[in-house]
Design an enzyme around this catalytic site. Structure first.
Site, PDB file in Angstrom:
ATOM      1  N   ASN A 113      39.385  37.367  41.028  1.00 48.53           N
ATOM      2  CA  ASN A 113      38.012  37.871  41.029  1.00 48.53           C
ATOM      3  C   ASN A 113      37.167  36.951  41.900  1.00 48.53           C
ATOM      4  O   ASN A 113      37.432  35.754  41.995  1.00 48.53           O
ATOM      5  CB  ASN A 113      37.455  37.887  39.607  1.00 48.53           C
ATOM      6  CG  ASN A 113      36.084  38.548  39.525  1.00 48.53           C
ATOM      7  OD1 ASN A 113      35.711  39.335  40.397  1.00 48.53           O
ATOM      8  ND2 ASN A 113      35.332  38.232  38.497  1.00 48.53           N
ATOM      9  N   THR A 114      36.159  37.534  42.536  1.00 44.78           N
ATOM     10  CA  THR A 114      35.195  36.706  43.240  1.00 44.78           C
ATOM     11  C   THR A 114      33.848  36.837  42.546  1.00 44.78           C
ATOM     12  O   THR A 114      33.394  37.937  42.234  1.00 44.78           O
ATOM     13  CB  THR A 114      35.125  37.058  44.748  1.00 44.78           C
ATOM     14  OG1 THR A 114      34.126  36.234  45.354  1.00 44.78           O
ATOM     15  CG2 THR A 114      34.832  38.517  45.009  1.00 44.78           C
ATOM     16  N   HIS A 115      33.240  35.666  42.276  1.00 42.44           N
ATOM     17  CA  HIS A 115      31.969  35.635  41.543  1.00 42.44           C
ATOM     18  C   HIS A 115      30.904  34.972  42.407  1.00 42.44           C
ATOM     19  O   HIS A 115      31.187  33.994  43.103  1.00 42.44           O
ATOM     20  CB  HIS A 115      32.141  34.866  40.230  1.00 42.44           C
ATOM     21  CG  HIS A 115      30.876  34.801  39.433  1.00 42.44           C
ATOM     22  ND1 HIS A 115      30.346  35.904  38.803  1.00 42.44           N
ATOM     23  CD2 HIS A 115      30.013  33.783  39.197  1.00 42.44           C
ATOM     24  CE1 HIS A 115      29.214  35.560  38.204  1.00 42.44           C
ATOM     25  NE2 HIS A 115      28.990  34.280  38.432  1.00 42.44           N
ATOM     26  N   ALA A 148      41.356  35.643  30.063  1.00 46.49           N
ATOM     27  CA  ALA A 148      40.752  36.528  29.055  1.00 46.49           C
ATOM     28  C   ALA A 148      39.254  36.295  28.866  1.00 46.49           C
ATOM     29  O   ALA A 148      38.588  37.082  28.202  1.00 46.49           O
ATOM     30  CB  ALA A 148      41.481  36.367  27.725  1.00 46.49           C
ATOM     31  N   GLY A 149      38.694  35.236  29.448  1.00 44.22           N
ATOM     32  CA  GLY A 149      37.258  34.970  29.295  1.00 44.22           C
ATOM     33  C   GLY A 149      36.431  35.656  30.370  1.00 44.22           C
ATOM     34  O   GLY A 149      36.952  36.368  31.230  1.00 44.22           O
ATOM     35  N   THR A 150      35.116  35.422  30.300  1.00 43.97           N
ATOM     36  CA  THR A 150      34.219  35.962  31.330  1.00 43.97           C
ATOM     37  C   THR A 150      33.997  34.898  32.395  1.00 43.97           C
ATOM     38  O   THR A 150      33.318  33.894  32.150  1.00 43.97           O
ATOM     39  CB  THR A 150      32.862  36.360  30.704  1.00 43.97           C
ATOM     40  OG1 THR A 150      33.103  37.324  29.677  1.00 43.97           O
ATOM     41  CG2 THR A 150      31.930  36.956  31.745  1.00 43.97           C
TER      42      THR A 150
HETATM   43  C1  GRF Z   1      29.920  40.276  44.955  1.00 47.78           C
HETATM   44  O1  GRF Z   1      28.904  39.407  45.373  1.00 47.78           O
HETATM   45  C2  GRF Z   1      30.529  39.800  43.672  1.00 47.78           C
HETATM   46  O2  GRF Z   1      30.506  38.421  43.520  1.00 47.78           O
HETATM   47  C3  GRF Z   1      29.634  40.448  42.652  1.00 47.78           C
HETATM   48  O3  GRF Z   1      29.374  41.711  43.178  1.00 47.78           O
HETATM   49  C4  GRF Z   1      29.368  41.643  44.585  1.00 47.78           C
HETATM   50  C5  GRF Z   1      30.196  42.772  45.123  1.00 47.78           C
HETATM   51  O4  GRF Z   1      29.715  43.192  46.327  1.00 47.78           O
HETATM   52  N1  GRF Z   1      30.248  40.464  41.349  1.00 47.78           N
HETATM   53  P1  GRF Z   1      30.482  44.305  47.194  1.00 47.78           P
HETATM   54  O5  GRF Z   1      30.620  45.539  46.326  1.00 47.78           O
HETATM   55  O6  GRF Z   1      31.803  43.752  47.624  1.00 47.78           O
HETATM   56  O7  GRF Z   1      29.564  44.551  48.359  1.00 47.78           O
END
Ligand code: GRF
Length: 206
Positions: A113-115, A148-150
């Protein structure tokens, strides 16, 4: 001549505009990248991410939570749809649902995941807003393997961006997103070409 190494198979999950997906599709157009996006899944219709996938001629699937009686049934359906595409890596690129135990049992060691903050600060869906409200001077993006966490899983990479005095949620979000896209493309490429190990919380890409 050596056999060409087959490109890693990636399934991308989206809920929004899909700019991260778009960046991955651009990168994967080069065979040297080492990965191909084989399908795109979503939890809702009518989003830009599905449009990007359709424009690239990719198979798509939509698994809305509200179509199922329980979250467990939804989780099983999502797992089955993703599994059909035999992914080496699954990437949540703005996918706004937490997956459940069934999904993690199938893909937990290869679900990224990317946050849009520097974790562990400001997890959840309003990361840039929360970072601004706190008054931090640096924020950024975190790529991690989902547990399993957020937003708690082992971290693959982080990139920092400055928070400027006149930033609002939109300007900070956009600055983070452009660094986030570059990081995602670069690190996914390294992961699929080199492999990785996860020992405890420590991710290493040789
Ligand atoms: C990203 O910045 C991600 O970190 C967040 O939502 C955004 C997704 O953007 N959870 P996109 O749909 O890839 O433009």
């Amino acid at each position: 001549m050596p056999e060409p190494v087959p490109a890693a198979r990636i399934v991308v999950l989206v809920s929004g505009s899909g700019s991260n997906l778009h960046a991955l599709l651009d990168a994967a157009a080069d065979p040297a990248y080492g990965a191909q996006v084989v399908a795109v899944g979503a939890d809702r219709d009518g989003i830009g991410g599905l449009d990007h996938a359709a424009a690239a001629g990719l198979p798509t699937f939509v698994v809305p939570l509200k179509a199922y009686d329980t979250r467990e049934e939804w989780d099983r359906a999502l797992t089955a749809q993703v599994a059909e595409h035999r992914p080496d890596l699954v990437i949540s690129a703005g996918f706004l649902k937490l997956v459940g135990p069934n999904f993690l049992a199938a893909f937990g060691d290869r679900y990224l995941n990317t946050h849009n903050t520097l974790l562990p600060a400001f997890p959840g869906i309003h990361g840039p807003r929360d970072a601004l409200a706190y008054g931090v001077k640096i924020s950024g993006a975190t790529l991690f393997f989902v547990d399993a966490g957020t937003d708690t899983g082992p971290i693959v990479a982080q990139v920092a961006v400055p928070v400027l005095d006149d930033d609002d949620e939109e300007t900070l979000t956009e600055r983070i997103k452009s660094a986030e896209r570059r990081q995602l493309v670069e690190q996914v490429g390294r992961l699929v070409r080199n492999g990785w190990t996860i020992i405890g919380r420590k991710v290493t890409i040789p």
